[in-house]
Every structure is written in structure tokens, then in C-alpha cells.
Design a protein around this motif. Structure first.
Motif, short mmCIF file in Angstrom:
data_model
loop_
_atom_site.label_atom_id
_atom_site.label_comp_id
_atom_site.label_asym_id
_atom_site.label_seq_id
_atom_site.Cartn_x
_atom_site.Cartn_y
_atom_site.Cartn_z
N LYS A 278 0.84 -1.31 0.09
CA LYS A 278 0.04 -0.17 -0.09
C LYS A 278 0.97 1.08 -0.07
CE LYS A 278 -3.95 -2.51 0.44
NZ LYS A 278 -4.77 -2.18 1.71
N ALA A 279 0.64 2.37 -0.88
CA ALA A 279 1.38 3.68 -0.86
C ALA A 279 2.65 3.31 -1.55
CB ALA A 279 1.25 4.30 0.40
N SER A 280 2.98 2.22 -2.21
CA SER A 280 4.18 2.29 -3.14
C SER A 280 3.82 2.75 -4.54
CB SER A 280 4.52 0.62 -3.33
OG SER A 280 3.28 -0.06 -4.02
N VAL A 281 5.03 3.16 -4.99
CA VAL A 281 5.05 3.97 -6.34
C VAL A 281 5.91 3.44 -7.58
CG1 VAL A 281 5.19 6.19 -7.36
CG2 VAL A 281 4.37 6.08 -4.99
N TRP A 282 5.38 3.17 -8.69
CA TRP A 282 6.08 2.82 -9.77
C TRP A 282 6.33 4.12 -10.46
CZ3 TRP A 282 8.52 -1.24 -11.05
CH2 TRP A 282 7.83 -2.61 -10.62
N VAL A 283 7.69 4.44 -10.65
CA VAL A 283 8.37 5.47 -11.44
C VAL A 283 8.58 5.07 -12.85
CG1 VAL A 283 9.87 7.53 -11.45
CG2 VAL A 283 9.24 6.57 -9.32
N LEU A 284 7.63 5.47 -13.61
CA LEU A 284 7.79 4.90 -15.15
C LEU A 284 8.18 5.96 -16.20
CD1 LEU A 284 4.07 3.16 -15.13
CD2 LEU A 284 6.42 2.16 -14.37
N SER A 285 9.32 5.69 -16.86
CA SER A 285 9.82 6.50 -17.97
C SER A 285 9.39 6.01 -19.31
CB SER A 285 11.40 6.43 -17.66
OG SER A 285 11.83 6.71 -16.49
N LEU A 286 8.97 7.02 -19.96
CA LEU A 286 8.65 6.92 -21.53
C LEU A 286 9.23 7.61 -22.39
CD1 LEU A 286 5.68 6.54 -19.28
CD2 LEU A 286 4.99 5.73 -21.52
N LEU A 287 9.49 7.12 -23.51
CA LEU A 287 10.12 7.55 -24.63
C LEU A 287 9.07 7.69 -25.86
CD1 LEU A 287 12.38 9.40 -25.70
CD2 LEU A 287 13.68 7.31 -26.29
N ASP A 288 8.63 8.63 -26.36
CA ASP A 288 7.66 8.39 -27.63
C ASP A 288 6.65 7.53 -27.34
OD1 ASP A 288 9.30 10.54 -29.14
OD2 ASP A 288 10.61 8.74 -29.89
N GLY A 289 6.15 7.52 -26.13
CA GLY A 289 4.87 6.58 -25.50
C GLY A 289 5.40 5.38 -25.20
N LYS A 290 6.52 4.95 -25.21
CA LYS A 290 7.09 3.55 -25.07
C LYS A 290 7.78 3.45 -23.83
CE LYS A 290 10.07 -0.25 -26.76
NZ LYS A 290 11.12 -0.58 -28.02
N LEU A 291 7.41 2.56 -23.15
CA LEU A 291 8.06 2.46 -21.41
C LEU A 291 9.48 1.80 -21.83
CD1 LEU A 291 7.44 2.29 -18.62
CD2 LEU A 291 7.42 -0.30 -18.82
N VAL A 292 10.38 2.50 -21.31
CA VAL A 292 11.76 2.59 -21.28
C VAL A 292 12.60 2.09 -20.16
CG1 VAL A 292 12.13 3.85 -23.50
CG2 VAL A 292 12.52 4.79 -21.53
N ALA A 293 11.93 2.41 -19.06
CA ALA A 293 12.68 2.23 -17.73
C ALA A 293 11.64 2.38 -16.53
CB ALA A 293 13.90 3.46 -17.18
N ALA A 294 11.83 1.50 -15.52
CA ALA A 294 10.63 1.36 -14.41
C ALA A 294 11.47 1.33 -12.92
CB ALA A 294 9.62 0.30 -14.58
N ASN A 295 11.26 1.89 -12.05
CA ASN A 295 11.73 1.58 -10.80
C ASN A 295 10.55 1.64 -9.82
OD1 ASN A 295 12.54 4.70 -10.83
ND2 ASN A 295 12.58 3.98 -8.81
N HIS A 296 10.80 0.98 -8.55
CA HIS A 296 9.90 0.91 -7.66
C HIS A 296 10.12 1.46 -6.29
CE1 HIS A 296 6.98 -1.34 -5.03
NE2 HIS A 296 6.00 -1.01 -6.08
N ILE A 297 9.23 2.27 -5.75
CA ILE A 297 9.39 2.89 -4.36
C ILE A 297 8.53 2.12 -3.42
CG2 ILE A 297 9.32 5.33 -3.24
CD1 ILE A 297 9.55 6.57 -5.77
N ASP A 298 9.05 1.46 -2.67
CA ASP A 298 8.25 0.43 -1.66
C ASP A 298 7.46 1.11 -0.76
OD1 ASP A 298 7.86 -2.48 -1.03
OD2 ASP A 298 8.70 -2.02 0.71
N SER A 299 7.99 2.25 -0.42
CA SER A 299 7.30 2.95 0.71
C SER A 299 7.57 4.61 0.86
CB SER A 299 7.60 2.43 2.19
OG SER A 299 7.01 3.24 3.32
N PRO A 300 6.45 5.44 1.19
CA PRO A 300 6.76 6.68 0.99
C PRO A 300 7.34 7.03 2.54
CG PRO A 300 4.72 6.47 1.62
CD PRO A 300 5.18 5.13 1.31
N LEU A 301 7.46 6.42 3.51
CA LEU A 301 7.85 6.68 4.81
C LEU A 301 9.34 6.30 5.11
CD1 LEU A 301 4.78 4.85 6.73
CD2 LEU A 301 4.95 7.16 6.05
N PRO A 302 9.93 7.25 5.95
CA PRO A 302 11.40 7.11 6.20
C PRO A 302 11.61 5.94 6.91
CG PRO A 302 10.32 9.16 7.11
CD PRO A 302 9.06 8.30 6.87
N GLY A 303 12.89 5.59 6.70
CA GLY A 303 13.44 4.33 7.12
C GLY A 303 13.52 3.31 6.68
N ASN A 304 13.17 3.27 5.07
CA ASN A 304 13.06 2.13 4.24
C ASN A 304 14.30 2.49 3.10
OD1 ASN A 304 12.47 0.44 2.20
ND2 ASN A 304 10.40 0.73 1.95
#
Length: 307
Positions: A278-304
Motif C-alpha cells: 500500500k502507498a508504493s509507487v512505480w516511477v515509469l519513464s517513457l520515450l515517444d509513448g514507449k516504456l523504457v525504464a521502471a523503478n519501484h518505491i516500496d514505501s513513502p515513509l522514512p526508514g526504508n
């Protein structure tokens, strides 16, 4: 910072970035910083302070060392090395576009240089920094960004009496929602979208309020609609990725994993491990509409220590 099992070895987490801009000719320049204490040239970075996440550390340290405000674009990589004393340091780097500010010499950094990537790589004092810069160079600096958020905690469905579409965030969920605000703002969002569920809308409401925008409803990205037919949701998320601006989209736990599995396979991107909390985030990078990179933020809270 934490101690190892022997009580002596420490683990230090730090964050920084490859800060870049486009010059008048449209070419990319990056910042390197000179530290008088060590007489070396490095990428801007610094240790995570209590109460910070890696993302907030990266933005703060870049500002302190270079004087520039930045918009994070994508996670580049983590590098690790031994400390002078017993222990290990892990540093996460982001691509970071300079959006304002100016440099003032200080006790940590007495000079910065804006250089073409090749020249910066030659002047950097450390091989690990050069590796980070090489990772940055693998994709164009300017990419489109979609931030795909799983809604914050809203209690159990079985314990909620009434229309589940109206189930609100619980106390922990509201805390996660507020914590998400700073994490999402680091990427310079301009538009906010949400599946038509109260808990999804409440998760991104602080961001919409901060930006002064309305939340765009996305019925095709709600669980029931997506489970019945995923094609409209798939089509819609790609449409959002092609629109101008930086978009935050909040959806649900039974939508995001299959959507990401399909999208990554469709565009040939290998995904990092993700627990889809819950509250995790995928940061998705696109180029000309195509997905080219993705990374995941597991939690928005400190200590992770994850990204």
C-alpha cells in the motif's frame, strides 16, 4: 545508519544525482562538484538524515551542494563501497533535471562545473561515479514520467459495511498519503488521476490540493472494470503516458501488478522486484509513448532503504 551483527560495522545510506540541463544548443550538460576537504571531483550526494527518505535526501543534498532545485526523472543505480572505518556505504542516484537556482561556494563544495557528459566522465575522480554517469547516458535525459501509485491503507473490505467504492483511508493510510506528497512532488507532477474509488482519490488528494488541480477520474483503472476487461485500462494508461506533463495515477492492488506485467512485456522492459505494498509507487519513464525504464518505491515513509 545501522550496526552490523558484530556491533562495529556500520551501513550508511546516501543519495544524490546526475544533475543535468540543456544548453542553448540543446545539448545535455551535467554538474560535477569539487570537495576541498578531499580535493576530488564527484557527483553531488550525501547521507540520509533521520526522518528522510532516499528521495528527499537526494533532492536536499543536490540543493545544498550545487544550489540547484531539481526535478527527479528516474532512478539510475545504487553503488556501494567500503568506508574508511569498518562498514559499507550504499548510494542511490537519480537523473535530476535542474529547474532553478544558482551555485554559491560553501565549506563542502567550493566549485562546480557544467560539462558535456564525456568531459565530466574524464574529470570525475572515482570509477563508481563514472559508472553512474554511464548509466545516465544509456537513455535520453529528457523522458516522460508517469507515477503509478497503489492507494494507501484503507482497512479490510470485510470489515467495511456499505458500498466498497466508498471505503475511506484509515489513520495509517492518511499518514501514508501525507508522506506521499513530498515523494511525488520531487518528480514535478502536473496532473493527478485516480480510479473512481474514494480510497484512491484520498491517497492523491493532498497532491491535487498542493498543485491546485482537480483529480481526473479513471474508471477503467478500478479493479472491477480491469478484471472484467483489462484492455481499456491498458489503453488508457498508455494514453496518459503520451499526454504532455507529468502524471500521477492512483489505482488498486489487483490492477497494478498485472498492468505492469503486461506493459513491461509489451515494451520489453525488465522490472525490478516489487512487493506492491500500500502507498508504493512505480516511477515509469517513457520515450515517444514507449516504456523504457521502471523503478519501484516500496514505501513513502522514512526508514526504508529501498528506492
Amino acid at each position: 545508519m545501522s550496526k552490523g551483527a558484530d556491533g562495529k560495522n556500520t551501513v550508511v545510506y546516501a543519495a544524490g544525482g546526475v544533475v543535468w540541463r540543456e544548453n542553448s544548443a540543446g545539448d545535455v550538460e551535467v554538474v560535477i562538484v569539487h570537495r576541498p576537504r578531499y580535493d576530488d571531483w564527484t557527483l553531488p550526494k550525501g547521507k540520509v538524515e533521520p526522518g528522510e527518505t532516499l528521495i528527499s535526501t537526494a533532492v536536499r543534498e543536490i540543493k545544498e551542494e550545487t544550489g540547484y532545485d531539481v526535478r527527479l526523472v528516474r532512478h539510475l543505480r545504487m553503488v556501494s563501497y567500503d568506508l574508511r572505518g569498518p562498514g559499507r556505504k550504499h548510494v542511490h542516484y537519480w537523473s535530476a533535471e535542474a529547474v532553478g537556482g544558482s551555485f554559491t561556494p560553501n565549506h563542502e563544495v567550493d566549485e562546480i562545473r557544467w560539462l558535456p557528459i564525456e568531459s565530466a566522465a574524464e574529470q570525475l575522480s572515482f570509477r563508481l561515479d563514472q559508472k553512474v554517469l554511464a548509466t545516465f547516458e544509456q537513455l535520453p535525459a529528457r523522458l516522460d514520467t508517469v507515477l503509478l501509485v497503489r492507494h494507501a491503507k484503507a482497512g479490510r473490505k470485510s470489515r467495511y459495511h456499505g458500498d466498497d467504492r466508498l471505503r475511506p483511508l484509515e489513520k495509517v493510510g492518511r499518514t501514508q498519503s501525507e508522506a506521499l506528497l513530498g515523494q511525488l512532488l520531487a518528480f514535478g507532477p502536473t496532473h493527478v488521476h485516480s480510479a473512481d474509488r474514494v480510497r484512491c482519490e484520498q491517497t492523491v488528494a493532498p497532491l491535487a490540493d498542493e498543485l491546485g488541480v482537480s483529480i481526473i477520474s479513471e474508471p477503467s483503472l478500478a479493479e472491477e472494470a480491469f478484471n472484467e476487461d483489462p484492455k481499456p485500462g491498458r489503453r488508457r494508461i498508455r494514453e496518459i503516458g503520451c499526454e504532455s506533463g507529468i502524471h500521477v495515477v492512483c489505482s488498486q492492488g489487483k490492477v497494478i501488478p498485472p498492468l505492469m506485467k503486461w506493459w513491461s512485456a509489451h515494451d520489453g522492459v525488465k522490472l525490478p522486484p516489487a512487493r506492491n505494498r500500500k502507498a508504493s509507487v512505480w516511477v515509469l519513464s517513457l520515450l515517444d509513448g514507449k516504456l523504457v525504464a521502471a523503478n519501484h518505491i516500496d514505501s513513502p515513509l522514512p526508514g526504508n532503504p529501498g528506492t
